[in-house]
Design a protein around this motif. Structure first.
Motif, PDB file in Angstrom:
ATOM      1  N   UNK A  34       0.846  -1.188   0.000  1.00 25.35           N
ATOM      2  CA  UNK A  34       0.000   0.000   0.000  1.00 25.35           C
ATOM      3  C   UNK A  34       0.883   1.240   0.000  1.00 25.35           C
ATOM      4  N   UNK A  35       0.637   2.148  -0.933  1.00 23.27           N
ATOM      5  CA  UNK A  35       1.442   3.362  -1.045  1.00 23.27           C
ATOM      6  C   UNK A  35       1.018   4.372   0.016  1.00 23.27           C
ATOM      7  N   UNK A  36       1.791   5.443   0.116  1.00 24.50           N
ATOM      8  CA  UNK A  36       1.478   6.482   1.110  1.00 24.50           C
ATOM      9  C   UNK A  36       0.157   7.178   0.809  1.00 24.50           C
ATOM     10  N   UNK A  37      -0.268   7.174  -0.465  1.00 22.19           N
ATOM     11  CA  UNK A  37      -1.549   7.791  -0.815  1.00 22.19           C
ATOM     12  C   UNK A  37      -2.716   6.827  -0.687  1.00 22.19           C
ATOM     13  N   UNK A  38      -2.449   5.580  -0.229  1.00 21.94           N
ATOM     14  CA  UNK A  38      -3.507   4.610  -0.014  1.00 21.94           C
ATOM     15  C   UNK A  38      -3.811   3.722  -1.189  1.00 21.94           C
ATOM     16  N   UNK A  39      -2.991   3.808  -2.251  1.00 20.38           N
ATOM     17  CA  UNK A  39      -3.235   2.969  -3.424  1.00 20.38           C
ATOM     18  C   UNK A  39      -2.619   1.591  -3.230  1.00 20.38           C
ATOM     19  N   UNK A  40      -3.236   0.584  -3.857  1.00 19.38           N
ATOM     20  CA  UNK A  40      -2.740  -0.782  -3.760  1.00 19.38           C
ATOM     21  C   UNK A  40      -1.760  -1.051  -4.903  1.00 19.38           C
ATOM     22  N   UNK A  41      -0.639  -1.691  -4.555  1.00 20.64           N
ATOM     23  CA  UNK A  41       0.389  -1.986  -5.560  1.00 20.64           C
ATOM     24  C   UNK A  41       0.800  -3.450  -5.424  1.00 20.64           C
ATOM     25  N   UNK A  42       0.564  -4.231  -6.502  1.00 24.80           N
ATOM     26  CA  UNK A  42       0.946  -5.636  -6.518  1.00 24.80           C
ATOM     27  C   UNK A  42       2.332  -5.774  -7.142  1.00 24.80           C
ATOM     28  N   UNK A  43       3.281  -6.284  -6.376  1.00 25.89           N
ATOM     29  CA  UNK A  43       4.651  -6.494  -6.848  1.00 25.89           C
ATOM     30  C   UNK A  43       4.800  -7.959  -7.228  1.00 25.89           C
ATOM     31  N   UNK A  44       5.258  -8.212  -8.441  1.00 26.91           N
ATOM     32  CA  UNK A  44       5.354  -9.586  -8.940  1.00 26.91           C
ATOM     33  C   UNK A  44       6.299 -10.431  -8.107  1.00 26.91           C
ATOM     34  N   UNK A  45       7.455  -9.890  -7.718  1.00 24.41           N
ATOM     35  CA  UNK A  45       8.448 -10.684  -6.981  1.00 24.41           C
ATOM     36  C   UNK A  45       9.250  -9.766  -6.058  1.00 24.41           C
ATOM     37  N   UNK A  46       9.098  -9.973  -4.773  1.00 16.97           N
ATOM     38  CA  UNK A  46       9.880  -9.248  -3.773  1.00 16.97           C
ATOM     39  C   UNK A  46      10.953 -10.207  -3.271  1.00 16.97           C
ATOM     40  N   UNK A  47      12.237  -9.900  -3.555  1.00 20.86           N
ATOM     41  CA  UNK A  47      13.290 -10.838  -3.192  1.00 20.86           C
ATOM     42  C   UNK A  47      13.710 -10.686  -1.735  1.00 20.86           C
ATOM     43  N   UNK A  48      14.683 -11.496  -1.315  1.00 18.08           N
ATOM     44  CA  UNK A  48      15.100 -11.528   0.085  1.00 18.08           C
ATOM     45  C   UNK A  48      15.759 -10.236   0.533  1.00 18.08           C
ATOM     46  N   UNK A  49      16.278  -9.448  -0.399  1.00 22.38           N
ATOM     47  CA  UNK A  49      16.935  -8.190  -0.045  1.00 22.38           C
ATOM     48  C   UNK A  49      15.967  -7.020   0.020  1.00 22.38           C
ATOM     49  N   UNK A  50      14.709  -7.269  -0.280  1.00 19.45           N
ATOM     50  CA  UNK A  50      13.719  -6.204  -0.233  1.00 19.45           C
ATOM     51  C   UNK A  50      13.587  -5.440  -1.530  1.00 19.45           C
ATOM     52  N   UNK A  51      14.093  -6.010  -2.623  1.00 23.67           N
ATOM     53  CA  UNK A  51      13.986  -5.375  -3.935  1.00 23.67           C
ATOM     54  C   UNK A  51      12.734  -5.886  -4.630  1.00 23.67           C
ATOM     55  N   UNK A  52      11.895  -4.971  -5.093  1.00 20.24           N
ATOM     56  CA  UNK A  52      10.675  -5.341  -5.794  1.00 20.24           C
ATOM     57  C   UNK A  52      10.910  -5.435  -7.290  1.00 20.24           C
ATOM     58  N   UNK A  53      10.556  -6.582  -7.876  1.00 25.02           N
ATOM     59  CA  UNK A  53      10.736  -6.817  -9.309  1.00 25.02           C
ATOM     60  C   UNK A  53       9.367  -6.896  -9.981  1.00 25.02           C
ATOM     61  N   UNK A  54       9.227  -6.192 -11.094  1.00 33.30           N
ATOM     62  CA  UNK A  54       7.963  -6.166 -11.809  1.00 33.30           C
ATOM     63  C   UNK A  54       8.189  -6.550 -13.267  1.00 33.30           C
ATOM     64  N   UNK A  55       7.351  -7.458 -13.797  1.00 37.14           N
ATOM     65  CA  UNK A  55       7.459  -7.921 -15.178  1.00 37.14           C
ATOM     66  C   UNK A  55       6.437  -7.197 -16.042  1.00 37.14           C
ATOM     67  N   UNK A  56       6.875  -6.762 -17.247  1.00 37.84           N
ATOM     68  CA  UNK A  56       5.989  -6.073 -18.189  1.00 37.84           C
ATOM     69  C   UNK A  56       6.123  -6.732 -19.554  1.00 37.84           C
ATOM     70  N   UNK A  57       4.971  -6.996 -20.150  1.00 38.63           N
ATOM     71  CA  UNK A  57       4.954  -7.662 -21.457  1.00 38.63           C
ATOM     72  C   UNK A  57       4.043  -6.942 -22.453  1.00 38.63           C
ATOM     73  N   UNK A  58       2.914  -6.441 -21.983  1.00 39.31           N
ATOM     74  CA  UNK A  58       1.942  -5.834 -22.893  1.00 39.31           C
ATOM     75  C   UNK A  58       1.674  -4.358 -22.626  1.00 39.31           C
ATOM     76  N   UNK A  59       2.069  -3.845 -21.507  1.00 38.22           N
ATOM     77  CA  UNK A  59       1.671  -2.494 -21.123  1.00 38.22           C
ATOM     78  C   UNK A  59       2.395  -1.440 -21.952  1.00 38.22           C
ATOM     79  N   UNK A  60       1.685  -0.337 -22.230  1.00 38.51           N
ATOM     80  CA  UNK A  60       2.249   0.763 -23.011  1.00 38.51           C
ATOM     81  C   UNK A  60       2.930   1.773 -22.086  1.00 38.51           C
TER      82      UNK A  60
END
Length: 345
Positions: free
Chosen positions: A260-286
């Protein structure tokens, strides 16, 4: 009568002399004609001195850039000098530091072999070190020449670049500056902390445990490069956003989380690794969707610095043309915002 005429003539001459003294018409033109050549000479001199100083700084910056990029890419001759990119399957081998890095008699005395120098720009060069040095030719604009030198002092590896560029100037100015060209020199150190530790370990191991049991010649013959294999890993075909997310999870060993962001929005992270790095995959988005929907949320998460320590966007190509990949301007914008961009072939 004669005396009266003489007095009148003297009076007329006196009035004429007085008029010449009082009348200053044309004096400014005369003074300007005398001073202007000196001003013009000083202006032209300052102009040439300024151009000479600028070119000198330009050549010095070129030398510094070339030396730093050579030192940075020294551990792999296939690296791009500007970006540092390279194909994982292209390497210099496992033992190049022990056999092709200006090392003399490694197993006899363990010492550096002095220096290796090439003239740049150079179209071709013979030898592993020479080819690496010759790569700097691609960084030089037309008219710039010089030398690139590599020195291996065993525990200190240095890359030195000297450049020169001719400068056209008047003969008198050449004598004053005592030079007909601008020069630049820069030295950069090749920093490989891990390899330094390995070299120290092999030195300690060899001299204590191996020396005396095997001849230097046999030790050198034992350094056989392994057969080069494809180090890029198995080929994976990505055909959907969900498949890209699943592959990313297995690649980084992460798990899908909802933040959840500071403005209250929901954010789905595809893969959060052990170091706390959020990874997001994009294939179709513009880019429009990324700029308006995804980027603001990730910027909030990065500013918060509590739920994630970093954000990496992974883009998967649909075909060889690279259609759908982010533009250079958008990539630079993401990097300025702190978002790392990775392109998967």
């Amino acid at each position: 009568m004669f005396l009266v005429r003489l007095v009148q003539q003297l009076a007329v001459r006196h009035r004429r002399l007085q008029s010449l003294r009082v009348n200053e018409e044309g004096s400014f033109t005369l003074e300007a004609s005398l001073v202007f050549p000196l001003i013009l000479l000083c202006t032209v001199t300052l102009l040439f001195v300024g151009m000479y100083a600028y070119q000198n700084v330009f050549v010095q910056q070129l030398a510094r850039t070339a030396a730093e990029r050579l030192a940075f890419s020294w551990n792999n001759s296939h690296k791009d000098l500007v970006t540092g990119n390279y194909n994982p399957s292209e390497t210099d081998g496992l033992y190049w530091r022990l056999t092709h890095d200006s090392v003399t008699d490694l197993f006899g005395m363990l010492s550096g072999s002095g220096t290796t120098e090439v003239i740049i720009p150079s179209g071709s060069a013979s030898g592993h070190v020479e080819n690496k040095l010759a790569k700097s030719s691609a960084l030089l604009p037309q008219g710039v020449t010089g030398t690139a030198k590599y020195a291996n002092y065993l525990f200190d590896h240095q890359v030195e670049v000297k450049l020169t560029k001719s400068f056209l100037m008047p003969k008198q100015l050449k004598r004053w500056l005592d030079s007909e060209q601008t020069t630049g020199r820069a030295v950069s150190h090749v920093v490989e902390s891990v390899e330094l530790i390995r070299l120290t370990d092999i030195t300690r191991t060899y001299f204590k445990a191996i020396k005396g049991r095997i001849s230097p010649q046999k030790a050198r013959e034992a350094l056989v490069e392994p057969i080069q294999d494809n180090l890029s890993g198995p080929s994976v075909s990505i055909k959907s956003e969900r498949q890209a997310a699943a592959y990313l999870k297995s690649l980084v060993g992460g798990t899908e989380v909802i933040l959840t962001t500071t403005s209250g929005k929901s954010r789905t992270v595809d893969a959060l690794d052990a170091r706390g790095i959020g990874h997001q995959a994009f294939y179709n988005m513009t880019e429009f969707q990324l700029r308006t929907e995804q980027m603001p949320k990730d910027i909030e998460l990065l500013d918060q610095r509590t739920q994630v320590k970093g954000i990496v966007w992974h883009f998967f190509k649909k075909d060889a043309s690279g259609k759908g990949m982010p533009s250079n301007s958008f990539r630079k914008e993401l990097e300025r915002k702190g978002i790392v961009v990775v392109i998967h072939n």
